[in-house]
Structure formats: C-alpha cells, structure tokens
Design a protein around this motif. Sequence first.
Motif, PDB file in Angstrom:
ATOM      1  N   PRO A 192       0.800  -1.238   0.000  1.00  0.00           N
ATOM      2  CA  PRO A 192       0.000   0.000   0.000  1.00  0.00           C
ATOM      3  C   PRO A 192       0.824   1.276   0.000  1.00  0.00           C
ATOM      4  O   PRO A 192       0.444   2.255  -0.654  1.00  0.00           O
ATOM      5  N   GLU A 193       1.951   1.296   0.711  1.00  0.00           N
ATOM      6  CA  GLU A 193       2.752   2.521   0.763  1.00  0.00           C
ATOM      7  C   GLU A 193       3.311   2.853  -0.616  1.00  0.00           C
ATOM      8  O   GLU A 193       3.217   4.006  -1.081  1.00  0.00           O
ATOM      9  N   ARG A 196       0.404   3.983  -2.911  1.00  0.00           N
ATOM     10  CA  ARG A 196      -0.044   5.365  -2.694  1.00  0.00           C
ATOM     11  C   ARG A 196       0.929   6.352  -3.342  1.00  0.00           C
ATOM     12  O   ARG A 196       0.512   7.350  -3.946  1.00  0.00           O
ATOM     13  N   ASN A 211      -8.639   9.904  -5.422  1.00  0.00           N
ATOM     14  CA  ASN A 211      -9.096   9.600  -4.071  1.00  0.00           C
ATOM     15  C   ASN A 211     -10.055   8.417  -4.035  1.00  0.00           C
ATOM     16  O   ASN A 211     -10.311   7.866  -2.966  1.00  0.00           O
ATOM     17  N   THR A 212     -10.583   8.048  -5.189  1.00  0.00           N
ATOM     18  CA  THR A 212     -11.522   6.930  -5.284  1.00  0.00           C
ATOM     19  C   THR A 212     -11.125   6.052  -6.465  1.00  0.00           C
ATOM     20  O   THR A 212     -10.322   6.455  -7.318  1.00  0.00           O
ATOM     21  N   SER A 257     -10.307   2.035  -1.054  1.00  0.00           N
ATOM     22  CA  SER A 257     -10.231   2.955   0.092  1.00  0.00           C
ATOM     23  C   SER A 257      -9.356   2.389   1.197  1.00  0.00           C
ATOM     24  O   SER A 257      -8.548   3.112   1.804  1.00  0.00           O
ATOM     25  N   THR A 258      -9.495   1.096   1.464  1.00  0.00           N
ATOM     26  CA  THR A 258      -8.688   0.508   2.538  1.00  0.00           C
ATOM     27  C   THR A 258      -7.210   0.442   2.152  1.00  0.00           C
ATOM     28  O   THR A 258      -6.336   0.537   3.013  1.00  0.00           O
ATOM     29  N   LEU A 260      -5.727   2.740   0.360  1.00  0.00           N
ATOM     30  CA  LEU A 260      -5.237   4.095   0.604  1.00  0.00           C
ATOM     31  C   LEU A 260      -5.001   4.345   2.082  1.00  0.00           C
ATOM     32  O   LEU A 260      -4.154   5.163   2.464  1.00  0.00           O
ATOM     33  N   GLU A 261      -5.745   3.626   2.938  1.00  0.00           N
ATOM     34  CA  GLU A 261      -5.566   3.762   4.386  1.00  0.00           C
ATOM     35  C   GLU A 261      -4.378   2.954   4.896  1.00  0.00           C
ATOM     36  O   GLU A 261      -4.017   3.061   6.076  1.00  0.00           O
ATOM     37  N   GLY A 262      -3.793   2.121   4.020  1.00  0.00           N
ATOM     38  CA  GLY A 262      -2.594   1.388   4.396  1.00  0.00           C
ATOM     39  C   GLY A 262      -2.796  -0.070   4.731  1.00  0.00           C
ATOM     40  O   GLY A 262      -1.832  -0.757   5.119  1.00  0.00           O
ATOM     41  N   ARG A 263      -4.017  -0.602   4.568  1.00  0.00           N
ATOM     42  CA  ARG A 263      -4.241  -2.010   4.879  1.00  0.00           C
ATOM     43  C   ARG A 263      -3.634  -2.892   3.798  1.00  0.00           C
ATOM     44  O   ARG A 263      -3.806  -2.640   2.609  1.00  0.00           O
TER      45      ARG A 263
END
Length: 465
Positions: A192-193, A196, A211-212, A257-258, A260-263
Amino acid sequence: MSFITEDFLLETDEAKRLFHDHAAHLPIIDYHSHLSPKELATDHNFENISEAWLRYDHYKWRAMRTMGIQEQYITGDAPDVEKFQKWAEIAPYTIRNPLYHWTQLELKRYFEIDSLLSKNNADTIYKTTTEQLQSSSHSALGLLAMMNVDVVCTTDDPTDNLEHHRKLRAMGTKVQMHPTFRPDKVYAIDNPEEYRNYLEKLGNSSGKSINTYADLLDALEDRISFFHDNGCRIADHGLEFLSFFESSPHDVEALFSTILEGRIPSPDEVRYFQYHTLSHLCHMYHQKGWVQQFHLGALRNTNKQMYHKLGPDAGFDSIGDFPQAQGLAKFLGSLDGSNQLAKTILYNLNPAWNEVFATMAGNFNSEGVKGKIQFGSGWWYNDQLNGMERQLNTLSNMGLLSCFVGMLTDSRSLLSFPRHEYFRRLLCNMLGTEIKKGLLPYDLDHIGSIVKDICYFNAKNYFDL
C-alpha cells in the motif's frame, strides 16, 4: 575466424534461397522492446562497448554469475574496461547458450569483427568497438539504420510524459519510435505505501486527484488518450497469469479505500483488483483500436537478498509453473462476449503451456481480421533456437504460421537487433528443410511470400504503425 558465415544456420539450398532472396533485406518492425527513449531522441553515442552491451543485459549477468564472476564486474563499480574483460573471459564458455551466437553475430554485424571473443583479444576488441561507437555511424540512430529498422516500440509507464517520443517525431527521422502503455504498477496493490506513492505520481501526470477507484479509472482514461495522441497503439502487461472472477467477491471501491488507508490486501483481493482493473483497461484499448499484449508465466525476483540489493530486472527471475488455461479462456471470453476484445498477443514463458496458448489463440478470432489473436514469439528463456522452433512448430500445428507477426527483441540494448536475423535464418531453415524433404512443395515464390509476411508485412498490417 568466425563461424558466422553467409549461410549460418541455413542447411539446405532451399533455405539459403528463402533467406537471401526473401528475408535478409526486409526492414525490421520491433514491436516490443525495453530500449531507452532518451538514447534514441538524443542520438546517444555510447562511451564504450560495456555501456552499450553489458549495462542492462541480465542475460549476460546470469552467465557471468554462473561462471563465478564477482558482482563488482557485473553490476558493481568496476571500470567498464574490466567488466568487458570479464565478459570476454567467459564468452567462449557460453557455447550452446544463445549468448554465444548473439555475441558473435552482434560483433560481426555492428563492428565487422570476425574473431571469436575471448580474453586474448578482449583489449583489442574493446578499443576497436569503443572507437567505432564514437562515430555518427554508430550513434543510437546509426545503429538502428545499420539493421534497417523501421519501427521500435518502447515500454512505458502510464506516468511517462513521452517527451523523448515527441522529440524524435519532431526530428523527422527515418526510424519511428512509438510508446507502449505498460500499466503493471496501476494494479500492484500488495504494497500500500508504494502504491499510494505511485497514485500520487499518476495523479500528477493526469492532472487529477485520485481519491476513489472511479478517480483512478478517469486518470487511466486520460493517460490512454495522451498516449494515443502521441503515437501509442499497443498496451503490454507482465503477469504471472490472467485471473477471472464469475462474481464480485469484493467491493472494489471499498477495497481501494482501505488500500489508501494502508491495509495490506489478501492475495485474493490483489487478484480481484488486478482482474477488475485490467478488464476496464482492455475495454479502453478496444475503444482506441489498440493491440494488447500479455506476457505470462514469469516467476520474478526469486533471490530476495539480491532483489533488496539490486532491485528488479537484475537476472533473478525464472519460468513459473502457474495454471494458465481457465483464467485465460474466461478472461478473453468475457471481452469477446461483449464485443470488446482487442487484437491480442499471448506470450508464454513456460513451454509446457505452448499448446494451450496456441489453441487458445484460435478460439477468439473475428471476421475481417487476419490473425486477430496471436500466439506470440518465443519469449525470454524461449528466444533461443530450440525455444523458437518449439513455438513455430506448435503455432504451425495448432494454428496458421502464415498469419504470425514474427520476432521482436524484448531487449534493453541497441545492439540486439541481429536477433531478427537469427529468427529469420531459423524460419527459412525450417521451411527450406521441409521443402527438401518433400513435406512442402518446391514453390519458393509462394513460400517466400509467406516468409516476407512473417518477417515484416504481417506486423506492419497488424499494428497499424
């Protein structure tokens, strides 16, 4: 003296006539390479043979490692002359590896050197080739002109600004350079990092905030249009295998979305995201009239210690044993079912799957398109004599050789274009031998016209470049 004679690989009079009369002088369309667009646009002159020949060649790197050469002379900081000396030292021991033939063929075609490379003549050849590489005849564009290259297609990330492609086009050169859209990083969500960071770069290049998941598709559509406007007509993908999902086990917007949150996603989520995104991309390719390529079956970065030290594409990849048939059939079938299947080339790395790929290609052809789905040329570990023969024989047995779009270099080196000659000689030898055996008619004009199609004209018509 070199064994690369006028009739190298040509074992019959019929093969010699097919090659010399029909194949030898045709231009080259190299529709898949990893050449540097900057080197072409700046008409770069290499400082020496090591820069031109060894800098990115993981084929040579693997051979040198096998011979026990220290890494400092391969990818390390040793002087270029010493790197070349080490390659020259082991070159005589690469017999029966394609590197042996390629090495001698490239020295002969680009530098008129007939001597077999060895440690005994390394210094002389290094000096001679380096001197020639300083001349205009041996600049980047000069090297392509030597091999009668009409078209090269590079491999480019969606974030690329294509400045070098635009510069070369403005120069009005004989050789055309076209970009190829390679979106592998677009669906590489397992880290994920890193993902992003890539999305930020993609957003900057497209002028859109991502963003989506819907934003991602908008950005990709923008980049595809940009690539198309700058001469791109081909997309390419490097995958272990093609996945297909009958239903939607994950909400792709929520999954995005998850991430982008790092999961960190599960393997099944990674495959679904890849499948879902690739499906959208393939619809876009079809709308643009592009050709889509799938390079399938590589097991990459197996040596984790060296991967952390050198990164990807450093010579630590191998043939994988991934299942291919069902996912490939269903993926292509879903696109075909909605009449959105673009021209497609399927490259197989594991020769155990050759018959699967060749027969799969015949399942989805369409009216009015010659050879719409192609079983691609022998790739990577298969672009040697046996591998190319296996691919050609399988294609001939399961499909139509006469519709084949032919060879490519898949190389990062401007000295690799004699591989087209290598392929052409092999093709002519196969057909010439069968003429001599009575398996094909003694009609050199007709079979010669098929040779011409395979070596040049099929690709010219197929890619619309």
